[in-house]
Enzyme design. Structure first.
Site, PDB file in Angstrom:
ATOM      1  N   PRO A   2       0.833  -1.211   0.000  1.00 47.26           N
ATOM      2  CG  PRO A   2      -0.771  -1.585   1.630  1.00 47.26           C
ATOM      3  CD  PRO A   2       0.540  -2.097   1.114  1.00 47.26           C
ATOM      4  CD  GLU A   3       3.569   2.641  -4.032  1.00 49.91           C
ATOM      5  OE1 GLU A   3       3.750   3.794  -4.445  1.00 49.91           O
ATOM      6  OE2 GLU A   3       3.947   1.634  -4.647  1.00 49.91           O
ATOM      7  CE  LYS A  58       5.271   4.329   1.397  1.00 49.62           C
ATOM      8  NZ  LYS A  58       6.009   3.223   0.789  1.00 49.62           N
ATOM      9  NE  ARG A 126       5.471 -11.661   2.480  1.00 40.44           N
ATOM     10  CZ  ARG A 126       6.456 -11.378   1.654  1.00 40.44           C
ATOM     11  NH1 ARG A 126       6.200 -10.762   0.506  1.00 40.44           N
ATOM     12  NH2 ARG A 126       7.699 -11.664   1.957  1.00 40.44           N
ATOM     13  NE  ARG A 169      20.173   8.908  -1.268  1.00 35.24           N
ATOM     14  CZ  ARG A 169      19.518   7.751  -1.252  1.00 35.24           C
ATOM     15  NH1 ARG A 169      18.326   7.670  -0.697  1.00 35.24           N
ATOM     16  NH2 ARG A 169      20.063   6.673  -1.762  1.00 35.24           N
ATOM     17  NE  ARG A 279      10.840  -2.408  -4.388  1.00 33.30           N
ATOM     18  CZ  ARG A 279      10.017  -1.580  -3.718  1.00 33.30           C
ATOM     19  NH1 ARG A 279      10.513  -0.575  -3.031  1.00 33.30           N
ATOM     20  NH2 ARG A 279       8.715  -1.774  -3.721  1.00 33.30           N
TER      21      ARG A 279
END
Ligand code: ZN
Length: 291
Positions: A2-3, A58, A126, A169, A279
């Site tokens: 879920p984002e 989140k 999970r 970054r 990813r």
């Protein structure tokens, strides 16, 4: 996982259905999902009214009377489902699977809150998700919140501020920078891929090679795709079952995510799946050229 749009959908739905209801019972079926002594937790929660349901990044935050907060992280497979047999109301959002729409509890149910005749189920196949009961001071001190970047829709987040944060970054790929929750809150794999397609940038482009116009395009595309998904209800029970009663149609808005082998909506070239920032990454090889 879920984002931001899914979490926002959870919050909006629960705000409507749970606000002003009081907690009357609690069952913890899996201890690690809601650490602490369940009897002591219930003693603190019993009779408390839910005031508002919001989020930071989140993290879902259910604000209760008496300065108490339930902080809920859905992690990989968490979902919250509200069901009230008295009114027939049913709402679920989060990880898109059958538990959103089937009768509960089921094998994935970890925690059940009783709200009078209604139940709020925390399901988590999970078991990486969690619920914490915190007072206001403890909530503020959560390391998760202290290190979290700004919300994508924060009106104070302008193009310059966003560019500055991304440039922290410099040495990483633009996708890795977007996934970093300390740079910007709430972006995960789906929306990183979608927004980079919208900005016509290859996910493996190094941040150091991007200019101000690139960052402005990324932020605009990110806001656009997040808003589109929020408007459609993220992965909620409402769109998990589509108009024909078929399940699993929640990614209808996606341009690239899980569309490998299908034509790009802009140029008709074939969407591919590759690996960036560790990813699975979806992109159009014509619209998003690696330079
Ligand atoms: Zn294309």
């Amino acid at each position: 996982m879920p984002e931001l749009p899914e979490v926002e959908t959870v919050c909006r739905g629960l705000q409507e259905l749970c606000a002003k209801r009081s907690i009357s019972g609690l069952s913890v079926l899996w201890h690690k999902s809601f650490p602490g002594d369940p009897a002591a937790t219930l003693a603190k929660l019993a009779g408390k009214t839910i005031r508002t349901v919001g989020r930071r990044g989140k993290l879902i935050i259910i604000n209760l009377e008496g300065g108490l907060h339930l902080a809920i992280h859905l992690k990989m497979t968490g979902q919250l489902v509200f069901a009230d047999p008295a009114s027939g109301a049913h709402f679920g959002a989060g990880h898109p699977n059958d538990s959103l729409v089937d009768s509960l509890p089921d094998r994935s149910t970890r925690v059940i809150f009783e709200l009078g005749s209604a139940r709020l189920y925390f399901n988590d196949q999970r078991k990486f998700g969690y619920i914490l009961l915190l007072d206001s001071a403890a909530l503020e001190q959560l390391p998760f919140l202290q290190n979290l970047g700004p919300e994508p829709f924060d009106p104070l987040l302008d193009d310059q501020t966003f560019a500055k944060r991304m440039r922290r970054r410099k040495g990483t790929s633009v996708k890795a920078a977007l996934l970093d929750q300390t740079v910007i809150a709430g972006v995960g794999n789906i929306y990183a891929d979608e927004c980079l397609w919208g900005a016509q940038l290859h996910p493996a482009r190094l941040v150091a090679t991007l200019n101000d116009a690139d960052f402005a395009r990324i932020l605009a595309a990110l806001r656009q795709v997040l808003q589109l998904s929020i408007d459609q209800g993220g992965s909620s029970s409402r769109n998990y079952v589509n108009a024909e009663g078929k399940r699993g149609a929640y990614l209808d808005f996606a341009a690239v995510f899980q569309r490998q082998g299908k034509p790009c909506r802009t140029c008709n070239d074939t969407i591919i799946k590759t690996r960036v920032a560790g990813r699975g990454t979806h992109l159009c090889p014509s619209c998003q050229i690696l330079v």
